[in-house]
Design a protein around this motif. Structure first.
Motif, PDB file in Angstrom:
ATOM      1  N   ARG A   1      14.296   8.724 116.006  1.00  0.00           N
ATOM      2  CA  ARG A   1      14.833  10.087 116.078  1.00  0.00           C
ATOM      3  C   ARG A   1      14.855  10.623 117.507  1.00  0.00           C
ATOM      4  NH1 ARG A   1      12.756   8.466 111.686  1.00  0.00           N
ATOM      5  NH2 ARG A   1      13.633   9.079 109.681  1.00  0.00           N
ATOM      6  N   GLU A   2      14.484   9.759 118.425  1.00  0.00           N
ATOM      7  CA  GLU A   2      14.496  10.084 119.862  1.00  0.00           C
ATOM      8  C   GLU A   2      13.662  11.315 120.176  1.00  0.00           C
ATOM      9  OE1 GLU A   2      18.592  10.086 121.166  1.00  0.00           O
ATOM     10  OE2 GLU A   2      18.928   8.078 120.345  1.00  0.00           O
ATOM     11  N   THR A   3      12.519  11.431 119.493  1.00  0.00           N
ATOM     12  CA  THR A   3      11.657  12.594 119.725  1.00  0.00           C
ATOM     13  C   THR A   3      10.311  12.192 120.334  1.00  0.00           C
ATOM     14  OG1 THR A   3      10.781  12.356 117.480  1.00  0.00           O
ATOM     15  CG2 THR A   3      12.593  13.915 117.776  1.00  0.00           C
ATOM     16  N   ILE A   4      10.127  10.934 120.593  1.00  0.00           N
ATOM     17  CA  ILE A   4       8.791  10.469 120.983  1.00  0.00           C
ATOM     18  C   ILE A   4       8.422  10.925 122.402  1.00  0.00           C
ATOM     19  CG2 ILE A   4       9.663   8.199 121.746  1.00  0.00           C
ATOM     20  CD1 ILE A   4       6.997   7.034 120.549  1.00  0.00           C
ATOM     21  N   GLU A   5       7.183  11.376 122.550  1.00  0.00           N
ATOM     22  CA  GLU A   5       6.631  11.789 123.851  1.00  0.00           C
ATOM     23  C   GLU A   5       5.177  11.358 123.889  1.00  0.00           C
ATOM     24  OE1 GLU A   5       9.070  15.964 124.511  1.00  0.00           O
ATOM     25  OE2 GLU A   5       6.893  15.998 124.280  1.00  0.00           O
TER      26      GLU A   5
ATOM     27  N   LYS B   1       8.346  10.580 128.650  1.00  0.00           N
ATOM     28  CA  LYS B   1       9.424  11.202 127.859  1.00  0.00           C
ATOM     29  C   LYS B   1      10.634  10.281 127.872  1.00  0.00           C
ATOM     30  CE  LYS B   1       9.017  16.224 128.369  1.00  0.00           C
ATOM     31  NZ  LYS B   1       7.595  16.347 128.481  1.00  0.00           N
ATOM     32  N   LEU B   2      11.491  10.418 126.883  1.00  0.00           N
ATOM     33  CA  LEU B   2      12.742   9.667 126.912  1.00  0.00           C
ATOM     34  C   LEU B   2      13.634  10.272 127.988  1.00  0.00           C
ATOM     35  CD1 LEU B   2      13.355   9.127 123.102  1.00  0.00           C
ATOM     36  CD2 LEU B   2      12.353   7.570 124.788  1.00  0.00           C
ATOM     37  N   LYS B   3      14.256   9.389 128.774  1.00  0.00           N
ATOM     38  CA  LYS B   3      14.940   9.949 129.944  1.00  0.00           C
ATOM     39  C   LYS B   3      16.439  10.158 129.757  1.00  0.00           C
ATOM     40  CE  LYS B   3      15.499   5.564 132.397  1.00  0.00           C
ATOM     41  NZ  LYS B   3      14.902   4.646 133.348  1.00  0.00           N
TER      42      LYS B   3
END
Ligand SMILES: CC(=O)SCCNC(=O)CCNC(=O)[C@H](O)C(C)(C)COP(=O)(O)OP(=O)(O)OC[C@H]1O[C@@H](n2cnc3c(N)ncnc32)[C@H](O)[C@@H]1OP(=O)(O)O
Ligand SMILES: O=CC(=O)O
Ligand SMILES: [Mg+2]
Length: 494
Positions: free
Chosen positions: A113-117, A127-129
């Motif tokens: 879900r591209e929410t990972i930190e 963080k996803l860049k």
């Protein structure tokens, strides 16, 4: 995030109900170690005209795949690595500590879900860049491992069904349920995976064929069944991968007591240019492309070191050589173990692929591989040496200590070590002892000689898991009965 929800566990229970008994039967069949060759009963499959399902958009360009465990920081680093695919590893690079199993699923959920930190203990923020991110392809455990923290129908859970089931349940609706399937030994095991996929898709109402699987050809029996494995999975298959490290382990394991012609020399002297290894990779590319499937290259174990330019330069040179050979042979992409190796792999495949996303159209009519070539282990050349023995013990103990501590992949002496490479170290020693191998210095390898090295190695290392690692190494290298996988007794200790 909760991954062990009632609904998810019910789903995994249904997979067990339908398929766990068959998994047990197939594991029992492995014990038979039948004579190897292309199977007469599946000739029609090899000679038939069929192709695997067309690859989905997200898997058409796989020129560089980064592999790594699903630990939180590494998940973010892998997603930011610039690779086309991330092989999210619940297998060779993972210790199946319950914490790793559960947290790995949480990380995969947030990755999808591209929410990972993440904030590291030192306070570094991860963080996803910004995409595009690699397509995530999850590798569940092999069929052989149980998951003792869950029980279904009064039996321990099957690790592979837990890993696949939880991931599929939570993420399939996002549309990219993609998997790597490890350590299979026969097309019947591939049929079982296909049945599991069919059940899973039906249970969640997801169209048949949404799942895509890339199968590792990393056992010697599977090398004779590449066509059959693709055929069984044809609605779900997207390729085969040449898993060289487990392949070498499997060669040693299968022929461990077969006599001098089957004894492999030092691990580091058996390279991908050994004729029996070339036969295996050439056959893999030919088979895949004939069937419209991707041929994926394997892992060069050389790891760069950001603090040591010389080590890095050597790693880049070795990886360049390896990926160049693969790209020219027709592979559609390959693996790297470290983000700093992504650019070199990409550059080499860019050079060969040009504007094309892959080279599946490259047929290899020039290749014709015989059973004798696949089994010509003498062609490896090389010697069994004292240095090789000492390195095998040293690396084996260090790796097992790392595994017990929860790290299933480690850089040891500038090489990536994982469960597959460690299996080679310990099984090689077992093979040398049981075939009365004499080393280059005139010493015959015996349990006493190995115990002496083991005591020295154990004494030179520190850490909470060293003593247990020494004991385990002794068990898996010196036991009279060969232990099928070192992770089986190791799992009893975590
Ligand atoms: C036979 C087979 O099955 S091969 C496939 C299975 N094996 C693997 O997947 C191994 C993958 N590689 C790794 O696990 C690691 O590269 C190791 C353990 C070999 C080395 O890791 P480290 O000692 O941490 O390497 P190093 O210190 O150079 O790492 C630098 C950075 O890159 C990150 N990194 C290194 N390898 C990876 C990777 N594969 N995926 C994501 N991030 C990575 C590290 O987390 C670190 O990040 P940071 O700067 O934010 O702290
Ligand atoms: O999983 C890969 C291998 O080489 O083993
Ligand atoms: Mg492997």
């Amino acid at each position: 995030m909760q991954v062990l929800t009632e609904e998810a566990l019910e789903f995994v229970a249904k997979l067990h109900e339908a398929h766990a008994a068959r998994r047990d039967e197939l594991l029992a069949l492995r014990k038979e170690r039948r004579p190897l060759g292309f199977l007469p009963e599946t000739r029609e499959v090899r000679e038939g005209d069929w192709r695997v399902a067309e690859a989905p958009e997200a898997l058409r360009d796989r020129r560089v795949e980064i592999t790594g465990p699903t630990e939180r920081k590494m998940t973010i680093n892998a997603l930011n690595s610039g690779a086309k695919v991330w092989l999210a590893d619940l297998e060779d690079a993972n210790t199946p500590h319950w914490d790793n199993v559960v947290q790995g699923q949480v990380n995969l959920y947030e990755a999808a879900r591209e929410t990972i930190e993440h904030t590291s203990p030192e306070g570094k923020e991860y963080k996803l860049k910004g995409g595009p991110y690699p397509t995530v392809v999850v590798r569940p455990r092999g069929w052989h491992l149980d998951e003792r923290n869950l029980e279904f129908g009064g039996r321990k859970a099957v690790g592979a069904l837990v890993d696949f089931g939880l991931h599929f349940f939570h993420n399939a609706s996002l549309g990219k349920p993609y998997y790597y399937l490890p350590k299979m030994e026969s097309y019947l095991e591939a049929r079982l995976w296909n049945d599991v996929f069919t059940t899973a898709q039906k249970l969640l109402g997801i169209p048949h064929g949404t799942i895509r699987a890339t199968v590792l050809i990393e056992t010697i029996p599977a090398a004779f069944q590449m066509e059959e494995i693709l055929y069984e999975l044809r609605d779900h298959a997207s390729g085969l991968n040449a898993g060289r490290w487990d392949y070498l382990f499997s060669v040693i394991k299968y022929f461990r007591d077969a006599g001098a012609d089957y004894v492999l020399p030092d691990r580091n002297s058996v390279t991908m240019t050994a004729p029996f290894m070339r036969a295996y990779t050439e056959l893999l590319v030919k088979t895949c492309h004939k069937r419209g499937a991707f041929a994926m290259g394997g892992m060069a174990a050389f790891i760069p070191n950001r603090r040591d330019p010389e080590v890095t330069e050597n790693a880049l040179r070795k990886v360049r050589e390896d990926k160049t050979r693969e790209a020219n042979d027709g592979f559609d992409g390959s693996w790297v173990a470290h983000p700093d190796l992504v650019p070199i792999c990409r550059e080499i495949f860019d050079g060969v692929l040009g504007d094309r996303p892959n080279q599946v159209d490259k047929q290899r009519p020039d290749v014709s591989v015989t059973a004798a070539q696949l089994l010509d282990f003498k062609s490896a050349g090389g010697a069994a040496t004292r240095a090789g023995l000492e390195a095998a013990v040293d690396v084996g103990v260090r790796y097992i200590a790392s595994w017990l501590g929860g790290n299933g992949a480690a850089a040891i002496h500038n090489l990536m070590e994982d469960a597959a490479t460690a299996e080679i170290s310990r099984s090689q020693i077992w093979q040398w002892i049981n075939n009365e191998v004499v080393l280059d210095d005139g010493t015959q390898v015996t349990p006493e000689v190995v115990r002496e090295v083991l005591a020295r190695v154990g004494g030179s290392l520190e850490g909470p898991h060293v003593a247990a690692a020494v004991e385990l190494f002794e068990q898996v290298a010196l036991s009279e009965e060969f232990v099928d996988f070192l992770t089986l007794p190791a799992y009893e200790r975590i």
